[in-house]
Scaffold this active site. Structure first.
Site, PDB file in Angstrom:
ATOM      1  N   GLY A  62     -15.527 -29.570 -22.133  1.00  0.00           N
ATOM      2  CA  GLY A  62     -16.107 -29.747 -23.460  1.00  0.00           C
ATOM      3  C   GLY A  62     -15.905 -31.119 -24.080  1.00  0.00           C
ATOM      4  O   GLY A  62     -15.915 -31.254 -25.306  1.00  0.00           O
ATOM      5  N   MET A  94     -22.842 -24.579 -17.091  1.00  0.00           N
ATOM      6  CA  MET A  94     -23.030 -24.591 -15.642  1.00  0.00           C
ATOM      7  C   MET A  94     -23.915 -23.473 -15.098  1.00  0.00           C
ATOM      8  O   MET A  94     -23.838 -23.141 -13.917  1.00  0.00           O
ATOM      9  CB  MET A  94     -21.655 -24.561 -14.946  1.00  0.00           C
ATOM     10  CG  MET A  94     -20.791 -25.778 -15.234  1.00  0.00           C
ATOM     11  SD  MET A  94     -21.615 -27.344 -14.799  1.00  0.00           S
ATOM     12  CE  MET A  94     -21.470 -27.277 -13.014  1.00  0.00           C
ATOM     13  N   ASP A 147     -32.783 -30.327 -14.570  1.00  0.00           N
ATOM     14  CA  ASP A 147     -32.610 -31.780 -14.708  1.00  0.00           C
ATOM     15  C   ASP A 147     -33.945 -32.526 -14.633  1.00  0.00           C
ATOM     16  O   ASP A 147     -34.026 -33.625 -14.079  1.00  0.00           O
ATOM     17  CB  ASP A 147     -31.655 -32.326 -13.623  1.00  0.00           C
ATOM     18  CG  ASP A 147     -30.283 -31.682 -13.687  1.00  0.00           C
ATOM     19  OD1 ASP A 147     -29.865 -31.291 -14.785  1.00  0.00           O
ATOM     20  OD2 ASP A 147     -29.631 -31.578 -12.636  1.00  0.00           O
ATOM     21  N   ALA A 205     -19.679 -43.436 -21.453  1.00  0.00           N
ATOM     22  CA  ALA A 205     -21.053 -43.690 -21.925  1.00  0.00           C
ATOM     23  C   ALA A 205     -21.688 -42.403 -22.440  1.00  0.00           C
ATOM     24  O   ALA A 205     -22.410 -42.412 -23.443  1.00  0.00           O
ATOM     25  CB  ALA A 205     -21.886 -44.295 -20.797  1.00  0.00           C
ATOM     26  N   GLU A 206     -21.411 -41.287 -21.767  1.00  0.00           N
ATOM     27  CA  GLU A 206     -21.967 -39.999 -22.220  1.00  0.00           C
ATOM     28  C   GLU A 206     -21.548 -39.710 -23.654  1.00  0.00           C
ATOM     29  O   GLU A 206     -22.341 -39.234 -24.469  1.00  0.00           O
ATOM     30  CB  GLU A 206     -21.465 -38.849 -21.323  1.00  0.00           C
ATOM     31  CG  GLU A 206     -22.009 -38.878 -19.905  1.00  0.00           C
ATOM     32  CD  GLU A 206     -21.590 -37.655 -19.096  1.00  0.00           C
ATOM     33  OE1 GLU A 206     -21.635 -36.534 -19.634  1.00  0.00           O
ATOM     34  OE2 GLU A 206     -21.214 -37.813 -17.927  1.00  0.00           O
ATOM     35  N   ASN A 241     -30.040 -31.483 -22.967  1.00  0.00           N
ATOM     36  CA  ASN A 241     -28.948 -31.438 -21.986  1.00  0.00           C
ATOM     37  C   ASN A 241     -28.517 -32.860 -21.673  1.00  0.00           C
ATOM     38  O   ASN A 241     -29.318 -33.791 -21.768  1.00  0.00           O
ATOM     39  CB  ASN A 241     -29.456 -30.761 -20.700  1.00  0.00           C
ATOM     40  CG  ASN A 241     -28.378 -30.703 -19.618  1.00  0.00           C
ATOM     41  OD1 ASN A 241     -27.233 -30.322 -19.886  1.00  0.00           O
ATOM     42  ND2 ASN A 241     -28.740 -31.088 -18.400  1.00  0.00           N
ATOM     43  N   HIS A 264     -26.994 -35.163 -18.542  1.00  0.00           N
ATOM     44  CA  HIS A 264     -26.825 -35.154 -17.087  1.00  0.00           C
ATOM     45  C   HIS A 264     -26.145 -36.461 -16.667  1.00  0.00           C
ATOM     46  O   HIS A 264     -26.553 -37.535 -17.121  1.00  0.00           O
ATOM     47  CB  HIS A 264     -28.194 -35.025 -16.410  1.00  0.00           C
ATOM     48  CG  HIS A 264     -28.090 -34.991 -14.920  1.00  0.00           C
ATOM     49  ND1 HIS A 264     -27.601 -33.904 -14.235  1.00  0.00           N
ATOM     50  CD2 HIS A 264     -28.380 -35.930 -13.974  1.00  0.00           C
ATOM     51  CE1 HIS A 264     -27.608 -34.163 -12.936  1.00  0.00           C
ATOM     52  NE2 HIS A 264     -28.072 -35.380 -12.758  1.00  0.00           N
TER      53      HIS A 264
HETATM   54  C1  GRF Z   1     -20.629 -34.025 -18.012  1.00  0.00           C
HETATM   55  O1  GRF Z   1     -20.475 -35.025 -17.045  1.00  0.00           O
HETATM   56  C2  GRF Z   1     -22.081 -33.712 -18.243  1.00  0.00           C
HETATM   57  O2  GRF Z   1     -22.908 -34.814 -18.075  1.00  0.00           O
HETATM   58  C3  GRF Z   1     -22.362 -32.692 -17.173  1.00  0.00           C
HETATM   59  O3  GRF Z   1     -21.206 -31.914 -17.084  1.00  0.00           O
HETATM   60  C4  GRF Z   1     -20.082 -32.675 -17.516  1.00  0.00           C
HETATM   61  C5  GRF Z   1     -19.453 -31.896 -18.610  1.00  0.00           C
HETATM   62  O4  GRF Z   1     -18.266 -32.480 -19.071  1.00  0.00           O
HETATM   63  N1  GRF Z   1     -23.548 -31.941 -17.500  1.00  0.00           N
HETATM   64  P1  GRF Z   1     -17.664 -32.000 -20.465  1.00  0.00           P
HETATM   65  O5  GRF Z   1     -17.470 -30.486 -20.351  1.00  0.00           O
HETATM   66  O6  GRF Z   1     -18.627 -32.377 -21.538  1.00  0.00           O
HETATM   67  O7  GRF Z   1     -16.348 -32.719 -20.572  1.00  0.00           O
END
Ligand code: GRF
Length: 236
Positions: free
Chosen positions: A15, A93, A148, A176-177, A110, A112
């Site tokens: 998370g 997932m 995706d 970066a995310e 989402n 990715h």
């Molecule tokens: C992230 O790398 C996201 O891009 C992918 O799953 C991972 C989840 O990580 N879909 P978190 O649970 O947000 O730490």
């Protein structure tokens, strides 16, 4: 400001992206508020993080439902009870069924960990290293029926450094995310990025005094620590 968009985050694990969205939404000027977190796994670490920040959480385990459709239906009912306007998948997932995806089309996004359309699916960082690419990154997209595959809202790029292993690259992308996802959710919540005719339509930001609002972030090829904001460029 118009009402903040009620957003529910779906997780399955750690998370950390959820945490980044909650942090962004703790600013009252942010256009979305996180009103709930749903996990399909009771032991998802993110549940505790969300609860500690005062966000309502709900566990909806696949094992408690006789079919995938029934499980999706329970998640949909929970979203409705949260009054969700936007659904943000953050490390969720499971593949959601067609009925669910169609209902939330244009309102579900989402993140990715790759620059789509490259490296759909799992193990993106190991595959990126094996492929020898020099630029990797992450993508926020609208969720459509194919995994995706939905229209891209925003992307951030990071360099692949000489000597990187999978964990090193994953950590760089994850940073970066955590910047990209709040930016992308904000665009959707403000109506500046919307899905139309199977594509993402981006507003022109004509109202922004500073035109640096970004939907693309580019890496500095010479430095590992990139200043993504400084390098941000608006798309046409
Ligand atoms: C992230 O790398 C996201 O891009 C992918 O799953 C991972 C989840 O990580 N879909 P978190 O649970 O947000 O730490």
């Amino acid at each position: 400001m118009s009402a903040r968009k009620r957003t529910v985050v779906l997780i399955s694990g750690r998370g950390s992206n959820m945490t980044a969205l909650i942090a962004a939404a703790s600013n009252p000027d942010y256009p979305a508020e996180i009103v709930g977190v749903i996990s399909d796994r009771a032991n998802a670490a993110g549940l505790g993080v969300a609860a500690a920040r005062g966000i309502a959480t709900k566990v909806i385990s696949r094992a408690d439902y006789s079919s995938k459709e029934a499980h999706d239906g329970a998640i949909d009912a929970a979203l409705v009870s949260f009054g969700a306007e936007i659904v943000a998948l953050a490390g969720y997932m499971r593949i959601l069924g067609a009925r669910f995806v169609e209902k939330w089309l244009g309102r579900m996004i989402n993140i990715h960990p790759a620059l789509l359309p490259a490296f759909k699916g799992l193990d993106t960082h190991a595959r990126a290293i094996r492929a020898g690419i020099r630029i990797h990154g992450c993508t926020v997209h609208f969720v459509t029926l194919d995994m995706d595959d939905g229209p891209i809202i925003a992307q951030a790029a990071v360099p692949v450094m000489v000597g990187d292993n999978e964990d090193m690259l994953a950590a760089r992308v994850l940073k970066a995310e955590h910047r990209l996802y709040p930016l992308a959710l904000g665009l959707v919540a403000e109506g500046k990025a919307r899905m139309e005719g199977g594509r993402t339509v981006l507003a022109h930001f004509a109202d922004d005094a500073d035109n640096s609002t970004s939907v693309i972030m580019a890496p500095d090829p010479l430095r590992e620590e990139t200043d993504l904001e400084q390098l941000a460029r608006i798309t046409p």
